[in-house]
Scaffold this motif. Structure first.
Motif, PDB file in Angstrom:
ATOM      1  N   VAL A  50     -19.274  -5.256  13.620  1.00 24.02           N
ATOM      2  CA  VAL A  50     -18.571  -6.396  13.034  1.00 24.02           C
ATOM      3  C   VAL A  50     -17.130  -6.315  13.514  1.00 24.02           C
ATOM      4  CG1 VAL A  50     -17.917  -7.614  10.936  1.00 24.02           C
ATOM      5  CG2 VAL A  50     -19.973  -6.210  10.974  1.00 24.02           C
ATOM      6  N   SER A  51     -16.575  -7.442  13.904  1.00 24.60           N
ATOM      7  CA  SER A  51     -15.223  -7.447  14.443  1.00 24.60           C
ATOM      8  C   SER A  51     -14.309  -8.356  13.631  1.00 24.60           C
ATOM      9  CB  SER A  51     -15.230  -7.908  15.906  1.00 24.60           C
ATOM     10  OG  SER A  51     -15.927  -6.982  16.711  1.00 24.60           O
ATOM     11  N   LEU A  52     -13.027  -8.015  13.664  1.00 23.98           N
ATOM     12  CA  LEU A  52     -12.002  -8.789  12.963  1.00 23.98           C
ATOM     13  C   LEU A  52     -10.869  -9.062  13.921  1.00 23.98           C
ATOM     14  CD1 LEU A  52     -10.883  -9.804  10.119  1.00 23.98           C
ATOM     15  CD2 LEU A  52      -9.591  -7.655  10.122  1.00 23.98           C
ATOM     16  N   LYS A  53     -10.411 -10.301  13.934  1.00 23.43           N
ATOM     17  CA  LYS A  53      -9.210 -10.658  14.678  1.00 23.43           C
ATOM     18  C   LYS A  53      -8.243 -11.356  13.728  1.00 23.43           C
ATOM     19  CE  LYS A  53     -11.378 -11.167  19.226  1.00 23.43           C
ATOM     20  NZ  LYS A  53     -10.868  -9.861  19.723  1.00 23.43           N
ATOM     21  N   LEU A  54      -6.997 -10.897  13.741  1.00 25.41           N
ATOM     22  CA  LEU A  54      -5.945 -11.471  12.910  1.00 25.41           C
ATOM     23  C   LEU A  54      -4.781 -11.817  13.831  1.00 25.41           C
ATOM     24  CD1 LEU A  54      -4.816 -12.108  10.051  1.00 25.41           C
ATOM     25  CD2 LEU A  54      -3.955  -9.756   9.993  1.00 25.41           C
ATOM     26  N   SER A  55      -4.481 -13.091  13.913  1.00 25.45           N
ATOM     27  CA  SER A  55      -3.477 -13.534  14.875  1.00 25.45           C
ATOM     28  C   SER A  55      -2.084 -13.620  14.256  1.00 25.45           C
ATOM     29  CB  SER A  55      -3.877 -14.907  15.429  1.00 25.45           C
ATOM     30  OG  SER A  55      -3.874 -15.878  14.397  1.00 25.45           O
ATOM     31  N   SER A  56      -1.098 -13.741  15.126  1.00 33.26           N
ATOM     32  CA  SER A  56       0.302 -13.937  14.715  1.00 33.26           C
ATOM     33  C   SER A  56       0.731 -12.957  13.637  1.00 33.26           C
ATOM     34  CB  SER A  56       0.499 -15.380  14.220  1.00 33.26           C
ATOM     35  OG  SER A  56       0.090 -16.313  15.183  1.00 33.26           O
ATOM     36  N   VAL A  57       0.501 -11.680  13.895  1.00 33.20           N
ATOM     37  CA  VAL A  57       0.782 -10.661  12.874  1.00 33.20           C
ATOM     38  C   VAL A  57       2.288 -10.459  12.680  1.00 33.20           C
ATOM     39  CG1 VAL A  57      -1.404  -9.486  13.227  1.00 33.20           C
ATOM     40  CG2 VAL A  57       0.626  -8.751  14.526  1.00 33.20           C
ATOM     41  N   THR A  58       2.621 -10.053  11.468  1.00 29.17           N
ATOM     42  CA  THR A  58       3.987  -9.675  11.109  1.00 29.17           C
ATOM     43  C   THR A  58       3.935  -8.313  10.418  1.00 29.17           C
ATOM     44  OG1 THR A  58       3.959 -10.603   8.883  1.00 29.17           O
ATOM     45  CG2 THR A  58       4.518 -12.112  10.700  1.00 29.17           C
ATOM     46  N   ALA A  59       5.090  -7.798  10.056  1.00 26.73           N
ATOM     47  CA  ALA A  59       5.145  -6.494   9.388  1.00 26.73           C
ATOM     48  C   ALA A  59       4.328  -6.507   8.095  1.00 26.73           C
ATOM     49  CB  ALA A  59       6.601  -6.133   9.096  1.00 26.73           C
ATOM     50  N   ALA A  60       4.177  -7.661   7.478  1.00 27.39           N
ATOM     51  CA  ALA A  60       3.407  -7.774   6.241  1.00 27.39           C
ATOM     52  C   ALA A  60       1.911  -7.502   6.442  1.00 27.39           C
ATOM     53  CB  ALA A  60       3.599  -9.159   5.631  1.00 27.39           C
ATOM     54  N   ASP A  61       1.487  -7.484   7.680  1.00 27.17           N
ATOM     55  CA  ASP A  61       0.071  -7.200   7.978  1.00 27.17           C
ATOM     56  C   ASP A  61      -0.170  -5.709   8.208  1.00 27.17           C
ATOM     57  OD1 ASP A  61       0.222 -10.223   9.790  1.00 27.17           O
ATOM     58  OD2 ASP A  61      -0.931  -9.930   7.936  1.00 27.17           O
ATOM     59  N   THR A  62       0.867  -4.906   8.115  1.00 23.34           N
ATOM     60  CA  THR A  62       0.709  -3.455   8.198  1.00 23.34           C
ATOM     61  C   THR A  62      -0.105  -2.973   7.011  1.00 23.34           C
ATOM     62  OG1 THR A  62       2.771  -3.086   9.416  1.00 23.34           O
ATOM     63  CG2 THR A  62       1.920  -1.243   8.102  1.00 23.34           C
ATOM     64  N   ALA A  63      -1.207  -2.282   7.288  1.00 23.15           N
ATOM     65  CA  ALA A  63      -2.110  -1.879   6.217  1.00 23.15           C
ATOM     66  C   ALA A  63      -3.192  -0.949   6.750  1.00 23.15           C
ATOM     67  CB  ALA A  63      -2.783  -3.117   5.600  1.00 23.15           C
ATOM     68  N   VAL A  64      -3.885  -0.315   5.828  1.00 19.95           N
ATOM     69  CA  VAL A  64      -5.147   0.340   6.170  1.00 19.95           C
ATOM     70  C   VAL A  64      -6.228  -0.738   6.072  1.00 19.95           C
ATOM     71  CG1 VAL A  64      -6.864   2.054   5.503  1.00 19.95           C
ATOM     72  CG2 VAL A  64      -4.418   2.604   5.343  1.00 19.95           C
ATOM     73  N   TYR A  65      -7.006  -0.880   7.124  1.00 20.57           N
ATOM     74  CA  TYR A  65      -8.066  -1.877   7.170  1.00 20.57           C
ATOM     75  C   TYR A  65      -9.419  -1.173   7.019  1.00 20.57           C
ATOM     76  CZ  TYR A  65      -4.745  -5.455   8.547  1.00 20.57           C
ATOM     77  OH  TYR A  65      -3.701  -6.358   8.559  1.00 20.57           O
ATOM     78  N   TYR A  66     -10.188  -1.632   6.037  1.00 20.45           N
ATOM     79  CA  TYR A  66     -11.516  -1.081   5.764  1.00 20.45           C
ATOM     80  C   TYR A  66     -12.586  -2.111   6.100  1.00 20.45           C
ATOM     81  CZ  TYR A  66      -9.194   2.314   2.624  1.00 20.45           C
ATOM     82  OH  TYR A  66      -8.396   3.303   2.081  1.00 20.45           O
ATOM     83  N   CYS A  67     -13.712  -1.629   6.612  1.00 22.15           N
ATOM     84  CA  CYS A  67     -14.891  -2.485   6.656  1.00 22.15           C
ATOM     85  C   CYS A  67     -15.846  -1.976   5.567  1.00 22.15           C
ATOM     86  CB  CYS A  67     -15.563  -2.493   8.015  1.00 22.15           C
ATOM     87  SG  CYS A  67     -16.141  -0.903   8.619  1.00 22.15           S
ATOM     88  N   ALA A  68     -16.665  -2.867   5.053  1.00 24.49           N
ATOM     89  CA  ALA A  68     -17.555  -2.512   3.954  1.00 24.49           C
ATOM     90  C   ALA A  68     -18.775  -3.407   3.956  1.00 24.49           C
ATOM     91  CB  ALA A  68     -16.829  -2.638   2.613  1.00 24.49           C
ATOM     92  N   ARG A  69     -19.895  -2.840   3.497  1.00 27.04           N
ATOM     93  CA  ARG A  69     -21.109  -3.625   3.307  1.00 27.04           C
ATOM     94  C   ARG A  69     -21.108  -4.146   1.882  1.00 27.04           C
ATOM     95  NH1 ARG A  69     -27.263  -1.356   2.968  1.00 27.04           N
ATOM     96  NH2 ARG A  69     -26.579  -0.936   0.829  1.00 27.04           N
ATOM     97  N   HIS A  70     -21.601  -5.373   1.698  1.00 29.57           N
ATOM     98  CA  HIS A  70     -21.635  -5.855   0.323  1.00 29.57           C
ATOM     99  C   HIS A  70     -22.678  -6.929   0.077  1.00 29.57           C
ATOM    100  CE1 HIS A  70     -19.500  -9.805   0.746  1.00 29.57           C
ATOM    101  NE2 HIS A  70     -18.933  -9.226   1.778  1.00 29.57           N
ATOM    102  N   ARG A  71     -23.031  -6.976  -1.192  1.00 26.72           N
ATOM    103  CA  ARG A  71     -23.719  -8.139  -1.739  1.00 26.72           C
ATOM    104  C   ARG A  71     -22.674  -8.790  -2.650  1.00 26.72           C
ATOM    105  NH1 ARG A  71     -29.567  -5.246  -2.959  1.00 26.72           N
ATOM    106  NH2 ARG A  71     -30.610  -5.973  -1.071  1.00 26.72           N
ATOM    107  N   TYR A  72     -22.837  -8.679  -3.940  1.00 26.47           N
ATOM    108  CA  TYR A  72     -21.763  -9.113  -4.849  1.00 26.47           C
ATOM    109  C   TYR A  72     -20.810  -7.967  -5.139  1.00 26.47           C
ATOM    110  CZ  TYR A  72     -24.654 -13.216  -5.491  1.00 26.47           C
ATOM    111  OH  TYR A  72     -25.393 -14.350  -5.276  1.00 26.47           O
ATOM    112  N   TYR A  73     -21.087  -6.811  -4.616  1.00 23.07           N
ATOM    113  CA  TYR A  73     -20.257  -5.624  -4.764  1.00 23.07           C
ATOM    114  C   TYR A  73     -20.276  -4.879  -3.431  1.00 23.07           C
ATOM    115  CZ  TYR A  73     -25.027  -3.980  -5.505  1.00 23.07           C
ATOM    116  OH  TYR A  73     -26.367  -3.766  -5.381  1.00 23.07           O
TER     117      TYR A  73
END
Lengths: 117, 110
Positions: free
Chosen positions: A80-103
């Motif tokens: 699974v891939s993620l693209k986030l465009s036009s990033v700023t310092a506010a996008d600095t974070a730990v990014y997690y991927c996760a499997r889910h249904r309603y949880y």
């Protein structure tokens, strides 16, 4: 035991596009009934859901990020891939991927992405 | 969508019970029985503790329980132990088929 591993650049320049990949092992990304999502956590702050995708390609986006986010799935690579465009310092974070249904039941270990020139 | 509302911090002594609340709206917490709770230690990924308001995944201690009334969900930890000291987050499904998290509550075991 399902395992998920995030990967991608740890440093991205402002205004550029952040690209991350989540590789799923010991399980199929085509498993019926499950979505695959991205969640982020800025340093010292709370969790924020970014987007999710069903293996069929149906997508769901956080309205506050929707204009900058694209999520996709590659069934042949079990990724699974993620693209986030036009990033700023506010996008600095730990990014997690996760499997889910309603949880969210399985999480990757997370990857820190810093936005800085 | 707005984040669900949680108290920033809560504390309790070993052996006591504490409750963490999570307040949303009729479009998320109040509208569906799809509230979940996560425990997070510093530098670690969140761990699912409660799902579908009050169900516990296999392996989670029965000291953890969940409930919901109206637009507010609650996580109760009974028989508080030092190892319970962590951050706790609630999450809910929403009417837009999206997901939303609470701001998180830091639990301190005195």
């Amino acid at each position: 035991q399902l395992q998920m591993q995030e990967s991608g650049p740890g440093l991205v320049k402002p205004s550029e596009t952040l690209s991350l990949t989540c590789t799923v092992s010991s399980g199929s990304i085509s498993s019926s009934g499950y979505c695959w999502g991205w969640i982020r956590q800025p340093p010292g702050k709370g969790l924020e859901w970014i987007a999710s995708i069903y293996y069929t390609g149906t997508t769901y986006y956080n309205p506050s990020l929707k204009s900058r986010v694209t999520i996709s799935v590659d069934k042949s690579k079990n990724q699974v891939s993620l693209k986030l465009s036009s990033v700023t310092a506010a996008d600095t974070a730990v990014y997690y991927c996760a499997r889910h249904r309603y949880y969210f039941d399985y999480w990757g270990q997370g990857t820190l992405v810093t936005v800085s020139s | 969508q707005s984040a669900l509302t949680q108290a920033a911090s809560v504390s309790g002594s070993p052996g006591q019970s504490i409750t963490i609340s999570c307040t949303g709206t009729s479009s998320d917490v109040g509208g569906y029985n799809y509230v979940s709770w996560y425990q997070q230690y510093p530098g670690k990924a969140p761990k699912l503790m409660i799902y579908d308001v009050s169900s516990r995944p296999s392996g989670v201690s029965n000291r953890f329980s969940g409930s919901k009334s109206g637009n507010t969900a609650s996580l109760t930890i009974s028989g508080l132990q030092a190892e319970d000291e962590a951050d706790y987050y609630c999450s809910s499904y929403t009417s837009s088929s999206t997901r939303v998290f609470g701001g998180g509550t830091k639990l301190t075991v005195l």
